[in-house]
Write an enzyme that holds these catalytic residues in place. Sequence first.
Site, PDB file in Angstrom:
ATOM      1  N   PHE A  66       0.830  -1.203   0.000  1.00 40.94           N
ATOM      2  CA  PHE A  66       0.000   0.000   0.000  1.00 40.94           C
ATOM      3  C   PHE A  66       0.863   1.251   0.000  1.00 40.94           C
ATOM      4  CE2 PHE A  66       0.129   1.527   4.490  1.00 40.94           C
ATOM      5  CZ  PHE A  66       0.773   0.467   5.094  1.00 40.94           C
TER       6      PHE A  66
ATOM      7  N   ALA B 103       9.560  -2.123   1.933  1.00 38.97           N
ATOM      8  CA  ALA B 103       8.322  -2.196   1.154  1.00 38.97           C
ATOM      9  C   ALA B 103       7.148  -2.075   2.112  1.00 38.97           C
ATOM     10  CB  ALA B 103       8.260  -3.518   0.405  1.00 38.97           C
ATOM     11  N   LYS B 104       6.100  -1.398   1.680  1.00 40.26           N
ATOM     12  CA  LYS B 104       4.923  -1.246   2.545  1.00 40.26           C
ATOM     13  C   LYS B 104       3.997  -2.451   2.350  1.00 40.26           C
ATOM     14  CE  LYS B 104       3.046   2.839   3.422  1.00 40.26           C
ATOM     15  NZ  LYS B 104       3.379   3.221   4.796  1.00 40.26           N
ATOM     16  N   ILE B 105       4.462  -3.594   2.868  1.00 40.40           N
ATOM     17  CA  ILE B 105       3.703  -4.847   2.734  1.00 40.40           C
ATOM     18  C   ILE B 105       2.685  -4.899   3.864  1.00 40.40           C
ATOM     19  CG2 ILE B 105       3.912  -7.366   2.796  1.00 40.40           C
ATOM     20  CD1 ILE B 105       6.848  -6.948   1.780  1.00 40.40           C
TER      21      ILE B 105
ATOM     22  N   TYR C 156       2.734  -4.846   8.621  1.00 41.65           N
ATOM     23  CA  TYR C 156       2.253  -3.787   9.508  1.00 41.65           C
ATOM     24  C   TYR C 156       1.655  -4.280  10.819  1.00 41.65           C
ATOM     25  CZ  TYR C 156       3.850   0.159   6.979  1.00 41.65           C
ATOM     26  OH  TYR C 156       4.686   1.110   6.441  1.00 41.65           O
TER      27      TYR C 156
END
Length: 305
Positions: free
Chosen positions: A33, A153-155, A159
């Site tokens: 994201f 990386a915005k995995i 989160y």
Amino acid sequence: MPSYAYFHKRFVPLTEAKIGVMTHALHYGTAVFEGIRGNWNSQHQQIYIFRLKEHYQRLKDGSHLLRMNLPHSIDKLCRITVELVQKCGFKEDIYIRPLVYKSSEALGVRLHDLDNDFLVFAIPWGRYLDMEACRCRISSWRRPADNVIPPRAKITGLYVNNAFTKTEAMDRGFDEGIMLSPQGHVSEGSGENIFLVKNGKLMTPPVNDSILIGITRDTAIMLAKNELGMETIEKPIEPEELFTADECFLTGTAAHITPVVEIDNRKIGNGRVGEVASKLQKLYFEVIKGNNQKYLNWCTPAYKK
Ligand code: PMP
């Protein structure tokens, strides 16, 4: 005023954008994201989207890591986003959330043999860390190493680590948690990069200390250099260095530039908002609202004039 989403290749009211319960990404966190801000300038009657291209570049890199293809070029994604913001027509600060996700309705942990899809929506969103200055704690949760889940990386699945940190901090009466890297160096907040000021110099953890390479981090480094004549040293930071810093602040798309005045109940510097943080914060707000000519190339105006 209703929000819209670009979903299954068309614009729909946000309330109509729904995914099935078997969607792979929902079960295994297999999505990436972005968080992008649109900043309302009432004098210009304009929303400026900040560093739009850079966000989509990061989304593209993260998608590649998870073996997903973006369905459009970065330029097309930027155009879709501008059109989305126009459709929503908000006259306030907004937050734009693109997502590339494993859309197959299929179970089984893997990255291969799955379809992916892209969606993006925009919602009104004001301040994230809703305070002049924040009080942090060092999290008991550590950032994962690059060979666990790459933090650059915005995995979405990653989160959960950030969520553990944020809730632990808030449960204990703090505003935010600061995570350490696997090696025990200072890494970052649950949604922000961290900077220290010591003896007139800026310091921030290097990219190999399990950080997300923040776009606000880059913005702060550039503004400090160009406007304050301050270089930023990227070097491993020991937790003890937090306590002896003159100033500390956090940077992030949602959090903007937020000064930190206390960590683990110890005052940072004199316990008040520092001079460098406050100068940078002022500059930053000018820049993201399209009020600084020099940096207008970072701002995409959403509304036609
Ligand atoms: N670190 C983490 C873990 C984040 O989620 C964010 C927010 N995207 C940041 C740092 C700051 O990145 P940016 O400035 O690009 O928003």
